[in-house]
Design a protein around this motif. Structure first.
Motif, PDB file in Angstrom:
ATOM      1  N   SER A  55      47.597  48.404  47.432  1.00  0.00           N
ATOM      2  CA  SER A  55      46.476  49.661  47.492  1.00  0.00           C
ATOM      3  C   SER A  55      45.203  49.472  48.257  1.00  0.00           C
ATOM      4  CB  SER A  55      46.337  50.532  46.151  1.00  0.00           C
ATOM      5  OG  SER A  55      45.902  49.697  45.516  1.00  0.00           O
ATOM      6  N   LEU A  56      44.586  50.542  48.496  1.00  0.00           N
ATOM      7  CA  LEU A  56      43.180  50.253  48.842  1.00  0.00           C
ATOM      8  C   LEU A  56      42.468  51.276  47.882  1.00  0.00           C
ATOM      9  CD1 LEU A  56      40.765  49.341  50.537  1.00  0.00           C
ATOM     10  CD2 LEU A  56      41.281  51.282  52.233  1.00  0.00           C
ATOM     11  N   THR A  57      41.454  50.850  47.045  1.00  0.00           N
ATOM     12  CA  THR A  57      40.735  51.693  46.259  1.00  0.00           C
ATOM     13  C   THR A  57      39.425  52.445  47.146  1.00  0.00           C
ATOM     14  OG1 THR A  57      40.820  50.120  44.349  1.00  0.00           O
ATOM     15  CG2 THR A  57      38.992  51.551  44.321  1.00  0.00           C
ATOM     16  N   LEU A  58      39.258  53.696  46.503  1.00  0.00           N
ATOM     17  CA  LEU A  58      38.342  54.661  47.590  1.00  0.00           C
ATOM     18  C   LEU A  58      37.130  54.954  47.085  1.00  0.00           C
ATOM     19  CD1 LEU A  58      41.192  56.984  48.933  1.00  0.00           C
ATOM     20  CD2 LEU A  58      40.372  54.935  49.978  1.00  0.00           C
ATOM     21  N   ALA A  79      46.801  50.698  37.134  1.00  0.00           N
ATOM     22  CA  ALA A  79      46.801  49.192  37.122  1.00  0.00           C
ATOM     23  C   ALA A  79      46.116  48.588  38.094  1.00  0.00           C
ATOM     24  CB  ALA A  79      48.204  48.758  36.880  1.00  0.00           C
ATOM     25  N   ARG A  80      46.131  49.385  39.384  1.00  0.00           N
ATOM     26  CA  ARG A  80      45.435  49.123  40.636  1.00  0.00           C
ATOM     27  C   ARG A  80      44.180  49.456  40.583  1.00  0.00           C
ATOM     28  NH1 ARG A  80      50.387  51.279  43.722  1.00  0.00           N
ATOM     29  NH2 ARG A  80      48.794  52.948  43.797  1.00  0.00           N
ATOM     30  N   VAL A  84      44.372  45.510  46.861  1.00  0.00           N
ATOM     31  CA  VAL A  84      44.854  45.298  45.590  1.00  0.00           C
ATOM     32  C   VAL A  84      46.387  45.139  45.410  1.00  0.00           C
ATOM     33  CG1 VAL A  84      44.785  45.905  42.944  1.00  0.00           C
ATOM     34  CG2 VAL A  84      42.761  46.425  44.301  1.00  0.00           C
ATOM     35  N   GLU A  85      46.802  44.095  44.994  1.00  0.00           N
ATOM     36  CA  GLU A  85      48.340  43.902  44.588  1.00  0.00           C
ATOM     37  C   GLU A  85      48.702  44.337  43.397  1.00  0.00           C
ATOM     38  OE1 GLU A  85      50.494  40.718  46.787  1.00  0.00           O
ATOM     39  OE2 GLU A  85      52.350  41.613  46.230  1.00  0.00           O
ATOM     40  N   TRP A  86      49.702  44.931  42.942  1.00  0.00           N
ATOM     41  CA  TRP A  86      50.242  45.035  41.717  1.00  0.00           C
ATOM     42  C   TRP A  86      51.591  44.630  41.708  1.00  0.00           C
ATOM     43  CZ3 TRP A  86      52.330  50.511  39.547  1.00  0.00           C
ATOM     44  CH2 TRP A  86      52.968  50.175  38.472  1.00  0.00           C
ATOM     45  N   ARG A  87      51.705  43.366  40.873  1.00  0.00           N
ATOM     46  CA  ARG A  87      52.916  42.723  41.077  1.00  0.00           C
ATOM     47  C   ARG A  87      54.005  43.434  40.003  1.00  0.00           C
ATOM     48  NH1 ARG A  87      52.624  38.258  44.052  1.00  0.00           N
ATOM     49  NH2 ARG A  87      50.740  37.643  44.581  1.00  0.00           N
ATOM     50  N   ARG A  88      55.214  43.194  40.593  1.00  0.00           N
ATOM     51  CA  ARG A  88      56.285  43.791  40.011  1.00  0.00           C
ATOM     52  C   ARG A  88      56.369  43.191  38.521  1.00  0.00           C
ATOM     53  NH1 ARG A  88      61.505  42.687  38.585  1.00  0.00           N
ATOM     54  NH2 ARG A  88      63.043  44.454  38.624  1.00  0.00           N
ATOM     55  N   GLY A  89      56.388  41.973  38.409  1.00  0.00           N
ATOM     56  CA  GLY A  89      56.716  41.180  37.345  1.00  0.00           C
ATOM     57  C   GLY A  89      58.150  41.227  36.807  1.00  0.00           C
ATOM     58  N   LEU A 140      41.303  41.500  48.734  1.00  0.00           N
ATOM     59  CA  LEU A 140      40.224  41.209  49.531  1.00  0.00           C
ATOM     60  C   LEU A 140      39.166  42.245  48.857  1.00  0.00           C
ATOM     61  CD1 LEU A 140      40.093  39.957  52.039  1.00  0.00           C
ATOM     62  CD2 LEU A 140      40.566  41.901  53.233  1.00  0.00           C
ATOM     63  N   GLY A 141      37.940  41.921  48.791  1.00  0.00           N
ATOM     64  CA  GLY A 141      37.111  42.755  47.928  1.00  0.00           C
ATOM     65  C   GLY A 141      36.627  44.016  49.121  1.00  0.00           C
TER      66      GLY A 141
END
Ligand code: PMV
Length: 327
Positions: free
Chosen positions: A37-40, A144-145, A152-157, A171-172
Motif C-alpha cells: 500500500s501507499l499511506t496517504l 496493519a499497514r 508498505v508491505e504487509w506480509r501474509r505470514g 520506501l518512506g
C-alpha cells in the motif's frame, strides 16, 4: 502492570496497490495473500484513549456516541488491549477523522492504527512498530499497514498465531513523491463491508487464481517501487484492483461495488493514458476511484475526473507519514 497515561495518536489512511482480499483466519484477520500500500497524507484519524475514567467502555466518533457493531468492534479491541497489558479498567475512546465528512472515505485502517498506538500507550504498553502492526491488524486487516508511512508491505505470514503477519516499510513517504487523486462518486454508506465482501470472494471460481497470482503481483510491485517506476507500479496496481473486483462479479451472491460514475472514471483515466498521461486506477470496497499519478500530472487528472458526470468531488493526496503519538 505498568500504569498508562491517556494518549492521543494519529494514523493515516492507506490505499492498497496490491490488494488484501481474503483471509486465511478471520478471527485473527490473517490474510490469504500479502499486500502493498501507499499511506496517504491528509486523510487521517486521531484517537484519544484513557483507561480508568469510566465504569463502562465509551466510544465517541466525530462527536457522536458510537452504537451497534461500530461500538462493539471498539470494545472488542479494548478487550484485546486489556488481555495484552493486564489493564483491567474500562476506557473512554474519542476519535476524530480528518477525512472530509460524508466523503465515503472514512477508514477502519487509520482508525485502528491510531487506536492501537494510543490504546497500547494508554494501557501501559510500549510496543515496537512490528508488534503495533500486529495489534492494529486485529482491529482491521489493512490497519496493519497504516502504522507506517510511505510504501508498505504487509506480509501474509505462515504462523497460525499471526506472529509473522505484520507490515513493514518499503520506501518512506519522502522517498518517492507521487499523488493519489480520489474521485468521490457516492457518499452513501458502504452497502457491503469488506469482511462480508471477502467472505463472498471465497465462493468465486476466480478466487484460487487470485491467491495463486498474488506472489507475482507483489514481486512486480516491490521491484517497481524499488526502481521508482510509475508505469510499472501503475500497471500492476490497476491489474490487482480490477482482478479483485472481477472476483466479486463471479461470486455467489455476486458483488459489485461500482456505480456508473466509477466505470466512467475508469474510461476517463484510460483515455488520459492513451493521450500520454501516466495515470492508473485502483478501487477499494466501494465506488470511489483512486488514481495514481505523478505530482505534475495531478491537476490534469483531478480536472478530468471532476468533469465526469456523477463525480461529487475530487481530492488529491501526497504520501503520508508514520502513525505518531500527539500527546
Ligand atoms: O482492512 P479491511 O478489512 O477494511 O479490508 C480492506 C480491503 C481493501 O481496502 C479493499 C483492500 C486493502 O488491501 O486495503
Amino acid at each position: 502492570m505498568t500504569q498508562g497515561v491517556p494518549t492521543t495518536a494519529r494514523a493515516h489512511v492507506n490505499v492498497a496497490l496490491v490488494k488484501y482480499w481474503g483471509k486465511r483466519d478471520s478471527r485473527l484477520n490473517l490474510p490469504a495473500t500479502g499486500s502493498i500500500s501507499l499511506t496517504l497524507d491528509g486523510l487521517s484519524t486521531e484517537a484519544r484513549v484513557a483507561f480508568g475514567d469510566t465504569a463502562v467502555d465509551r466510544c465517541e466518533i466525530d462527536g457522536v456516541a458510537a452504537t451497534g457493531e461500530e461500538a462493539a468492534r471498539v470494545v472488542r479491541f479494548l478487550d484485546l488491549l486489556r488481555d495484552e497489558s493486564g489493564q483491567t479498567a474500562r476506557a473512554t475512546v474519542v476519535t476524530r477523522n480528518t477525512v472530509p465528512r460524508g466523503a465515503g472515505l472514512a477508514s477502519s485502517a487509520s482508525a485502528f492504527a491510531a487506536l492501537a498506538l494510543a490504546g497500547s500507550r494508554a494501557a501501559g504498553l510500549r510496543l515496537e512498530a512490528p508488534a503495533l502492526s500486529a495489534l492494529a491488524r486485529r482491529g482491521s486487516g489493512s490497519a496493519a499497514r497504516s502504522i507506517f508511512g510511505g510504501f508498505v508491505e504487509w506480509r501474509r505470514g505462515e504462523q497460525a498465531d499471526g506472529r509473522d503477519s505484520i507490515a513493514e516499510p518499503l520506501l518512506g513517504a519522502g522517498e518517492w513523491d507521487l499523488r493519489v487523486v480520489v474521485a468521490i462518486t457516492s457518499t452513501a454508506p458502504k452497502a457491503i463491508s469488506s469482511r462480508e465482501g471477502m467472505a463472498r470472494a471465497a465462493t468465486s471460481p476466480l478466487y484460487p487464481a487470485w491467491v495463486s497470482g498474488a506472489d507475482a503481483d507483489l514481486a512486480e510491485a516491490r521491484a517497481a517501487i524499488r526502481a521508482r517506476d510509475l508505469e510499472a507500479l501503475g500497471q500492476v496496481a490497476e491489474h490487482s484492483a480490477l482482478k479483485m473486483h472481477a472476483i466479486g462479479l463471479a461470486a455467489r451472491p455476486p458483488l459489485l461495488y461500482w456505480r456508473g460514475a466509477t466505470v466512467d472514471c475508469i474510461h476517463r483515466v484510460w483515455a488520459l493514458r492513451a493521450e500520454g498521461t501516466p495515470a492508473f486506477v485502483t478501487i477499494d470496497a466501494g465506488p470511489q476511484v483512486k488514481v495514481l499519478c505523478a505530482p505534475s500530472d495531478a491537476p490534469r487528472v483531478a480536472a478530468a475526473l471532476q468533469a465526469v458526470p456523477g463525480v461529487e468531488r475530487v481530492l488529491t493526496c501526497a504520501p503520508g507519514g508514520d502513525a505518531e503519538v500527539l500527546a
